[in-house]
Design an enzyme around this catalytic site. Sequence first.
Site, mmCIF file in Angstrom:
data_model
loop_
_atom_site.group_PDB
_atom_site.id
_atom_site.type_symbol
_atom_site.label_atom_id
_atom_site.label_comp_id
_atom_site.label_asym_id
_atom_site.label_seq_id
_atom_site.Cartn_x
_atom_site.Cartn_y
_atom_site.Cartn_z
ATOM 1 N N GLY A 1 10.680 -77.697 3.675
ATOM 2 C CA GLY A 1 10.309 -77.921 4.322
ATOM 3 C C GLY A 1 11.833 -78.760 4.691
ATOM 4 O O GLY A 1 11.789 -79.792 4.827
ATOM 5 N N SER B 1 16.852 -73.031 -22.359
ATOM 6 C CA SER B 1 15.444 -72.810 -21.912
ATOM 7 C C SER B 1 14.288 -72.281 -23.139
ATOM 8 O O SER B 1 13.598 -73.318 -22.863
ATOM 9 C CB SER B 1 14.904 -74.386 -21.046
ATOM 10 N N LYS C 1 8.931 -76.530 -13.393
ATOM 11 C CA LYS C 1 8.316 -75.833 -15.105
ATOM 12 C C LYS C 1 6.928 -76.001 -14.559
ATOM 13 O O LYS C 1 6.075 -75.248 -14.604
ATOM 14 C CB LYS C 1 9.043 -75.970 -15.944
HETATM 15 P P1 ADP Z 1 12.868 -74.855 4.312
HETATM 16 O O1 ADP Z 1 14.493 -75.828 4.608
HETATM 17 O O2 ADP Z 1 13.377 -75.951 2.956
HETATM 18 O O3 ADP Z 1 13.370 -73.513 3.356
HETATM 19 P P2 ADP Z 1 11.488 -74.839 6.119
HETATM 20 O O4 ADP Z 1 11.825 -76.781 6.270
HETATM 21 O O5 ADP Z 1 12.243 -74.181 6.972
HETATM 22 O O6 ADP Z 1 11.928 -75.138 4.717
HETATM 23 O O7 ADP Z 1 9.484 -75.705 5.889
HETATM 24 C C1 ADP Z 1 9.158 -73.972 6.482
HETATM 25 C C2 ADP Z 1 8.427 -74.993 7.667
HETATM 26 O O8 ADP Z 1 7.383 -75.404 6.347
HETATM 27 C C3 ADP Z 1 7.858 -75.222 8.385
HETATM 28 O O9 ADP Z 1 7.385 -74.626 9.498
HETATM 29 C C4 ADP Z 1 7.874 -76.407 7.451
HETATM 30 O O10 ADP Z 1 7.203 -77.105 9.536
HETATM 31 C C5 ADP Z 1 6.198 -76.070 7.133
HETATM 32 N N1 ADP Z 1 6.572 -77.156 5.825
HETATM 33 C C6 ADP Z 1 7.134 -76.848 4.800
HETATM 34 N N2 ADP Z 1 7.029 -78.603 4.077
HETATM 35 C C7 ADP Z 1 5.991 -79.346 5.160
HETATM 36 C C8 ADP Z 1 5.684 -80.996 4.720
HETATM 37 N N3 ADP Z 1 5.611 -81.239 3.733
HETATM 38 N N4 ADP Z 1 4.500 -80.265 5.554
HETATM 39 C C9 ADP Z 1 4.211 -79.619 6.816
HETATM 40 N N5 ADP Z 1 4.868 -78.824 6.629
HETATM 41 C C10 ADP Z 1 6.051 -78.940 5.680
#
Ligand code: ADP
Length: 852
Positions: free
Chosen positions: A380, A743, A786
């Site tokens: 996210g 590790s 981990k």
């Molecule tokens: P990253 O940039 O870390 O690779 P993204 O922001 O693209 O990941 O997230 C991938 C998907 O997962 C998105 O659609 C996002 O809305 C969803 N997502 C990830 N974490 C959460 C969270 N804590 N709550 C709601 N949706 C999440």
Amino acid sequence: MAAGSAIQIPSRLPLLLTHEGVLLPGSTMRTSVDSPRNMQLVRSRLLKGTSLRSTIIGVIPNTSDPTSDCDELPSLHRIGTAALAVQVVGSNWPKPHYTLLVTGLCRFQILQLLKEKPYPVAEVEQLDRLEQFTNQLKSEEELGELSEQFYKYAVQLVEMLDMSVPAVAKLRRLLDNLPREALPDILTSIIRTSNQEKLQILDAVRLEERFKMTIPLLVRQIEGLKLLQKTRKPKQDDDKRVVAIRPNRRINHIPSTTEDEEEEEDHDDVVMLEKKIRTSSMSEQALKVCLKEIKRLKKMPQSMPEYALTRNYLELMVELPWNKSTKDRLEIRAARILLDNDHYAMEKLKKRVLEYLAVRQLKNNLKGPILCFVGPPGVGKTSVGRSIAKTLGREFHRIALGGVCDQSDIRGHRRTYVGSMPGRIINGLKTVGVNNPVFLLDEVDKLGKSLQGDPAAALLEVLDPEQNHSFTDHYLNVAFDLSQVLFIATANTTATIPPALLDRMEIIQVPGYTQEEKIEIAHRHLIPKQLEQHGLTPQQIQIPQVTTLDIITRYTREAGVRSLDRKLGAICRAVAVKVAEGQHKETKPDRAEVGEGEDCKEHVTEDAKPESISDTADLALPPEMPILIDFHALKDILGPPMYEMEVSERLSQPGVAIGLAWTPLGGEIMFVEASRMDGEGQLTLTGQLGDVMKESAHLAISWLRSNAKRYQLTNASGSFDLLDNTDIHLHFPAGAVTKDGPSAGVTIVTCLASLFSGRLVCSDVAMTGEITLRGLVLPVGGIKDKVLAAHRAGLKRIIIPQRNEKDLEEIAVNVRQDLTFVMASCLDEVLNAAFDGGFAVKPRVERLNSKL
Ligand code: ADP
């Protein structure tokens, strides 16, 4: 030269048919020859001929469609120009062709076509003769007047041009020296006229007619020039430097072509552009540059490649948001609610983001550090960035930096290069149209380096609040103020971020999610989003929590939720097909699809109404909706599970132990396998290991050899010298992934201890820790990831270094409750915890249980 007085053309002329304009007597034209007919003419007549007469050919404008140049001779225009071939140049690229330089001598008319092949030859009659004109001129008063009038306009036109240009000065001299009768042809080919107009002049055989037709063309040019000079700045000196003359259609008696219209439009555009530049709010420096460029643009012929370049540049300058910004609406309470609504869990990240926003609210021009979210994919990071933009009411733009290895990607190319363009920062600003967007610099850890310079170095200037108010893109070549832009960066690991860049950023770690968090995220965010994307409603599909758990444990193995999201998408797609089929089936509804299928009966009712879900529910059959996704349905849609709980299976032999590794993609469990065989005491290591890992293996063996007696470890022949007549092979599976770091030390020791003692390592234990030669266990990094990986894999007991105990606080309570932690400060403790019933013969320290 011109309508030649002494020239007598041959009565039979070979004919060159050309699409490239109209040749008039007295003018010179370069034409490309590539049709078989014309090529033949050049080869057998021009290249072979030796006399001057053989270089005279008839040039006929080919008015037929150039694309239909077939074998058949097209119908010929009756009037052409006899011409002297002055130069022939041949080339083979891209296909065989000649370039001819021809000078028009006089008009002729075709009397009869004598032959067509290999090239046309015609019997011709010469039309222009100077003596005739002179005689006519004497007799006809009117012609004298016309010629006088024509001469006046010609002189007026030439005087409006810049005499310092040699060609213009020469033309002025020619006007006085040439016979008046030659002037209409020559001037028509010099001034801006269309082919259609030239053809009409060519056809005007009578001199009087020719004068009459050319005068309006001259007048049009003069008017055009006047107009042009009026629209330009009243700077007198420069006004005459007009090279391109544009027609004025108001006095255009000959129908204008589309080409002319386009040019006129272009001209209007340039005037508009200048207006826009003057009214735009660009910086003083930029305005100065733009005005200089537009001055150059006006003088440039449109056919010049630089014309388009300059115009594109100016258009970009006008479009850039120099002074345009959105108004921040920042209310911390609303921001908190929005962040909470959009994202489940990730408390630490949300807290830091709120702090950042709060400080922004209190102090407007915050020159704070750039936030950089570091964590595995799919946790996210990007979507938090988007939420920040939303809370601030700002535009959001993502700049993907993965794989960028050319600094011009960031900073643009200089305009001297062909195909030059601005860098991604300036491009982004143009896209969002405001100067205070949120820019998400995605994957800063994946910037590359190449001969084209280091993009990370270019980013330094962008991210430095002290410097970025005057960021200079190479393409723009003027400073642009980036200080209002809010930059947020994301990365998977800090290891590959150049230190100087890292120094500019505040790192916020975003760890992976626990299973419980993933289930919550799936049900609160991912499933509703997927349903909406696929046009489904909760009345049509139901995914219970156990199914989500199954997907998480058996179909995905990741720290984030991206695969989970994809799998949910796959389920929704499959269900969408069923639902759509159900809506369209006519008289024979399909079998109810609930996955298990045991109690499904065939629909036999003939009169079941189509297109209604509720109607089918009326039948005394299992309800068709919602489609319940249980494990059977899951198997049907996603295939057999990809990950099984294989841990206990693999630990069914001595010489296998489970370690915990950290990778940029999150934590992972890692099996370490060992075997021994007869040999000469050699150690073989396989599985893509780095140097540190190899050292750990040697350390582990040395420690075991020195403690063999204490633990009753023997080789195959019962000797305490473990390497006596024995070779050891250590393998770290998943060979495609490079593994390094200290590790794995404790895992290697445990694995070898199991091999030499013949005892099995407990199947639910995983461990991590660095070792020393004296048997101490040193702390390592990435404990949270981990531990989450071990939890995901269903392990129960985790051995970690004593000094890592503090890191456990970051781990969610429910995960901690599921696991038993053993804090080890020396290898004795590790071995005791790893084997059922302890390991040491004389155990010195009892196993430590976590107080958590
Ligand atoms: P990253 O940039 O870390 O690779 P993204 O922001 O693209 O990941 O997230 C991938 C998907 O997962 C998105 O659609 C996002 O809305 C969803 N997502 C990830 N974490 C959460 C969270 N804590 N709550 C709601 N949706 C999440």
